[in-house]
Design a protein around this motif. Sequence first.
Motif, short mmCIF file in Angstrom:
data_model
loop_
_atom_site.label_atom_id
_atom_site.label_comp_id
_atom_site.label_asym_id
_atom_site.label_seq_id
_atom_site.Cartn_x
_atom_site.Cartn_y
_atom_site.Cartn_z
N GLY A 114 0.75 -1.07 -0.21
CA GLY A 114 -0.30 -0.07 0.10
C GLY A 114 0.46 1.46 0.09
O GLY A 114 0.93 2.14 -0.68
N LEU A 115 2.00 1.44 0.90
CA LEU A 115 2.41 2.67 0.72
C LEU A 115 3.54 2.44 -0.10
O LEU A 115 4.02 3.48 -0.55
N GLN A 116 3.79 1.63 -0.99
CA GLN A 116 4.79 1.73 -2.47
C GLN A 116 3.42 2.37 -3.29
O GLN A 116 4.45 2.72 -4.31
N ILE A 117 2.39 1.44 -3.34
CA ILE A 117 1.52 2.25 -4.16
C ILE A 117 0.96 3.65 -3.96
O ILE A 117 1.16 4.25 -4.81
N VAL A 118 0.93 4.34 -2.36
CA VAL A 118 0.93 6.04 -2.65
C VAL A 118 2.34 7.04 -3.54
O VAL A 118 2.22 7.51 -3.62
N ARG A 119 3.59 6.07 -2.71
CA ARG A 119 4.71 6.24 -3.44
C ARG A 119 4.96 6.70 -4.69
O ARG A 119 5.06 7.86 -5.51
N THR A 120 4.38 5.91 -5.22
CA THR A 120 4.46 5.73 -6.91
C THR A 120 3.09 6.59 -8.25
O THR A 120 3.93 7.38 -8.13
N LEU A 121 1.98 6.62 -7.24
CA LEU A 121 0.92 7.68 -7.84
C LEU A 121 1.83 8.95 -7.34
O LEU A 121 1.48 9.33 -8.30
N VAL A 122 2.31 9.60 -6.19
CA VAL A 122 2.21 10.72 -5.76
C VAL A 122 3.37 10.90 -6.59
O VAL A 122 3.95 11.81 -7.61
N GLN A 123 4.68 10.46 -7.13
CA GLN A 123 5.57 10.51 -7.53
C GLN A 123 5.06 10.47 -9.27
O GLN A 123 6.09 11.26 -10.33
N ILE A 124 4.45 9.32 -9.56
CA ILE A 124 4.13 9.18 -11.47
C ILE A 124 3.82 9.94 -12.06
O ILE A 124 3.36 10.79 -12.57
N ASP A 125 2.44 9.54 -11.05
CA ASP A 125 1.06 9.86 -11.57
C ASP A 125 0.70 11.94 -11.17
O ASP A 125 0.25 11.74 -12.12
N LEU A 126 0.69 11.78 -10.11
CA LEU A 126 0.90 13.58 -9.61
C LEU A 126 2.77 14.30 -9.64
O LEU A 126 2.28 15.54 -9.59
N ASN A 127 2.97 13.55 -10.03
CA ASN A 127 4.60 13.99 -10.36
C ASN A 127 4.88 15.09 -9.13
O ASN A 127 5.86 15.73 -9.05
N GLY A 128 4.52 14.81 -7.80
CA GLY A 128 4.76 15.05 -6.52
C GLY A 128 6.59 14.02 -5.77
O GLY A 128 6.56 13.68 -6.50
N ALA A 129 5.75 15.37 -5.03
CA ALA A 129 7.09 14.15 -3.68
C ALA A 129 6.08 13.85 -2.01
O ALA A 129 5.36 14.21 -1.99
N VAL A 130 6.72 12.56 -1.52
CA VAL A 130 6.33 12.28 -0.57
C VAL A 130 7.23 11.82 0.55
O VAL A 130 8.40 10.85 -0.04
N GLU A 131 6.68 12.21 2.19
CA GLU A 131 7.20 11.52 2.84
C GLU A 131 6.26 11.12 3.91
O GLU A 131 5.84 11.32 4.75
N PHE A 132 7.60 9.89 4.80
CA PHE A 132 6.88 9.02 5.61
C PHE A 132 7.80 9.15 6.72
O PHE A 132 8.85 8.87 6.83
N ALA A 133 7.12 9.42 8.36
CA ALA A 133 7.67 10.05 8.86
C ALA A 133 7.04 9.67 10.16
O ALA A 133 5.56 9.48 10.57
N GLY A 134 7.65 9.69 11.34
CA GLY A 134 6.66 10.08 12.71
C GLY A 134 6.04 11.06 12.95
O GLY A 134 6.56 12.17 12.17
N SER A 135 4.71 10.96 13.61
CA SER A 135 4.29 12.38 14.09
C SER A 135 4.68 13.10 15.85
O SER A 135 4.92 12.06 16.11
N ALA A 136 4.38 14.01 15.74
CA ALA A 136 4.93 14.50 17.30
C ALA A 136 4.42 13.30 18.60
O ALA A 136 5.11 13.56 19.87
N ASP A 137 2.81 12.97 17.98
CA ASP A 137 2.37 12.77 19.08
C ASP A 137 2.35 10.69 18.91
O ASP A 137 1.51 10.00 19.94
#
Length: 176
Positions: A114-137
Amino acid sequence: HEFLSGSVDEEVDVDEVVRRLLPVLVDATSTNAGHAQVVVDGRFGVLPADLAMPLVMVLTELIQNSVEHGFADGRAGRIEVAAQRELRELSIRVSDDGAGIPDDFDIESSGHLGLQIVRTLVQIDLNGAVEFAGSADGGASVRGVIPLAPPPPGFGGPEQTPPAKAGRRTEGGQEH
């Protein structure tokens, strides 16, 4: 699906799609996991269908992932979907207060389809950038930046040289 099934030259009110999608998505995924309250902050606005479809797929996958993995132990929690739309880009963030992302998490070597799909959709289909991280809480946070329009000439990106003007040629082949 009915909102997104139009032709690629149509525009889609993504806020309306998200408003209708969230209750159905959370109910469907909450059956095997904990219950999550989803809060939307900001506006996505109206987008061309060719941007709206992959964006909604990204949001669906991220929310589903938050519910299934962040609240897998059956506890309740909160998922925030934030959108900040500017003239030339849309920033999105999906964060939760669930179990979080392991410290050694690396999307490149992750086996999470699922996260690989997210990365592919954002980078390839939407020509954007994506980053995954822990949140403050202590939960997880995924941020994406999607360009909405190409920059005007002279602003960002390589400079384009105008084509050389063609000279008039005479019978002797010389330019004038």
